[in-house]
Scaffold this motif. Structure first.
Motif, mmCIF file in Angstrom:
data_model
loop_
_atom_site.group_PDB
_atom_site.id
_atom_site.type_symbol
_atom_site.label_atom_id
_atom_site.label_comp_id
_atom_site.label_asym_id
_atom_site.label_seq_id
_atom_site.Cartn_x
_atom_site.Cartn_y
_atom_site.Cartn_z
ATOM 1 N N GLN A 258 1.604 12.838 0.845
ATOM 2 C CA GLN A 258 2.067 12.546 2.198
ATOM 3 C C GLN A 258 1.486 11.235 2.705
ATOM 4 O O GLN A 258 2.160 10.471 3.404
ATOM 5 C CB GLN A 258 1.670 13.688 3.138
ATOM 6 C CG GLN A 258 2.381 15.003 2.863
ATOM 7 C CD GLN A 258 3.809 15.014 3.375
ATOM 8 O OE1 GLN A 258 4.241 14.103 4.075
ATOM 9 N NE2 GLN A 258 4.551 16.046 3.028
ATOM 10 N N ALA A 259 0.229 10.953 2.360
ATOM 11 C CA ALA A 259 -0.399 9.697 2.780
ATOM 12 C C ALA A 259 0.303 8.504 2.152
ATOM 13 O O ALA A 259 0.534 7.480 2.814
ATOM 14 C CB ALA A 259 -1.881 9.711 2.406
ATOM 15 N N VAL A 260 0.643 8.618 0.868
ATOM 16 C CA VAL A 260 1.365 7.543 0.190
ATOM 17 C C VAL A 260 2.731 7.330 0.846
ATOM 18 O O VAL A 260 3.152 6.194 1.092
ATOM 19 C CB VAL A 260 1.509 7.858 -1.304
ATOM 20 C CG1 VAL A 260 2.467 6.885 -1.978
ATOM 21 C CG2 VAL A 260 0.145 7.810 -1.994
ATOM 22 N N ALA A 261 3.426 8.430 1.128
ATOM 23 C CA ALA A 261 4.735 8.315 1.774
ATOM 24 C C ALA A 261 4.620 7.645 3.134
ATOM 25 O O ALA A 261 5.433 6.775 3.488
ATOM 26 C CB ALA A 261 5.367 9.700 1.913
ATOM 27 N N ALA A 262 3.602 8.028 3.908
ATOM 28 C CA ALA A 262 3.409 7.424 5.227
ATOM 29 C C ALA A 262 3.075 5.944 5.109
ATOM 30 O O ALA A 262 3.553 5.116 5.900
ATOM 31 C CB ALA A 262 2.295 8.162 5.970
ATOM 32 N N GLY A 263 2.257 5.589 4.112
ATOM 33 C CA GLY A 263 1.921 4.182 3.907
ATOM 34 C C GLY A 263 3.133 3.344 3.572
ATOM 35 O O GLY A 263 3.303 2.221 4.056
#
Length: 301
Positions: free
Chosen positions: A281-286
């Protein structure tokens, strides 16, 4: 990128969200500085999981690979330094910010991406902090499979039922450690109501000592932590927060202050109750934030 240039974007935080935001910006040659003090939330964990192609990779190795990839882009500068303050100098509607660094220097930019994450506050049980990230963990999706077929515990009454139900198909037995509190609902698992006095390492297992009754030995313990902002930047900039204490963002990662974006587990949209503690999820948000910043720089989108 020469350190004397004024970056178009400053990304504060070198975890998965910040690294991905930087890569997305780099792919279209935006001048970006990534500030990374090396204080990742999952630094105490031996391995990360639930991330396709990197399942089981040590967190430090993921960061090393990402930093190595960023080095191929000439418009990226990575600085291993802590940011102490972010000041808003916006005038006449045009965003402008100064990021003050621990070494006494500062950087100016028109766009800031906050990806500094959160800090986990642990229950004050002796021995717990020493086992955190190893035998005491938070996320069943990140650590549950490694405990398959073994007896595990869930510490605390609040999230006991939810976590116990998730782990039921994985573990041989789930033991809820209520620690003297009343359970809000039936967890569908064995419950020990006594106060937990301390946790002790016993080889590759953890021994739970109670105020009364016999100790138990478990393969691992899940615990719900209290998450707080790891840095003071949201407060410094006066950003709107969700009831969870996380930064409020829209679907594109935009905060309440034009020019400031947030990605990763320090932020979430109002529709969610809490941030999702997931590297994927963090990668997607980034990635989303990086693209949104580029759109803003190009056409004000």
């Amino acid at each position: 990128m020469a350190g004397t240039l004024t970056p178009e974007v400053i990304v504060v935080g070198g975890g998965p969200a910040g690294l991905q935001a930087t890569l997305t910006l780099a792919r279209v040659h935006r001048q970006v500085v990534l500030l990374d003090d090396g204080q990742g939330r999952n630094a105490s964990a031996g391995h990360l999981h639930n991330l396709i192609t990197r399942d089981g990779t040590p967190p430090a190795e993921l960061r090393r690979i990402a930093r190595e990839e960023l080095a191929a882009y000439p418009t990226v500068e990575v600085r291993e330094v802590r940011a102490d303050r972010v000041r808003d100098l916006t005038a006449d509607g045009e965003p402008a910010f100064v990021v003050e660094l621990e070494d006494g220097s500062h950087l100016r930019t028109a766009r800031v991406v906050l990806a500094t994450g959160v800090r986990d506050e642990l229950p004050p049980i002796p021995g717990l902090a020493e086992l955190w990230g190893d035998l005491v963990v938070q996320c069943p999706f990140c650590h549950g499979h490694e405990l398959a077929g073994r007896r595990v515990g869930v510490l605390g009454a609040g999230a006991a039922a939810h976590t116990a139900r998730i782990m039921r198909p994985v573990a041989s037995e789930v033991l809820v450690l209520a620690d003297g509190d009343e359970l809000p609902e039936d967890p569908g698992a064995v419950v020990r109501t006594e106060e937990v006095c301390r946790l002790e390492r016993l080889g590759d297992e953890v021994r739970v000592v109670f105020a009364q009754g016999e100790p138990v030995v478990l393969a691992g313990i899940f615990v719900a932590t209290t998450s707080v902002q790891a840095t003071p930047f949201a407060e410094q900039l006066g950003l709107a927060l969700n009831p969870s204490g996380a930064v409020r963002v829209d679907e594109h990662g935009r905060t309440s202050l034009p020019g400031v974006y947030a990605a990763g587990d320090l932020a979430h949209v109002p529709a969610l109750a809490t941030p999702v503690p997931s590297i994927a999820q963090a990668v997607a948000a980034g990635s989303m934030v990086g693209g949104c910043v580029v759109a803003n720089l190009v056409d004000g989108g």
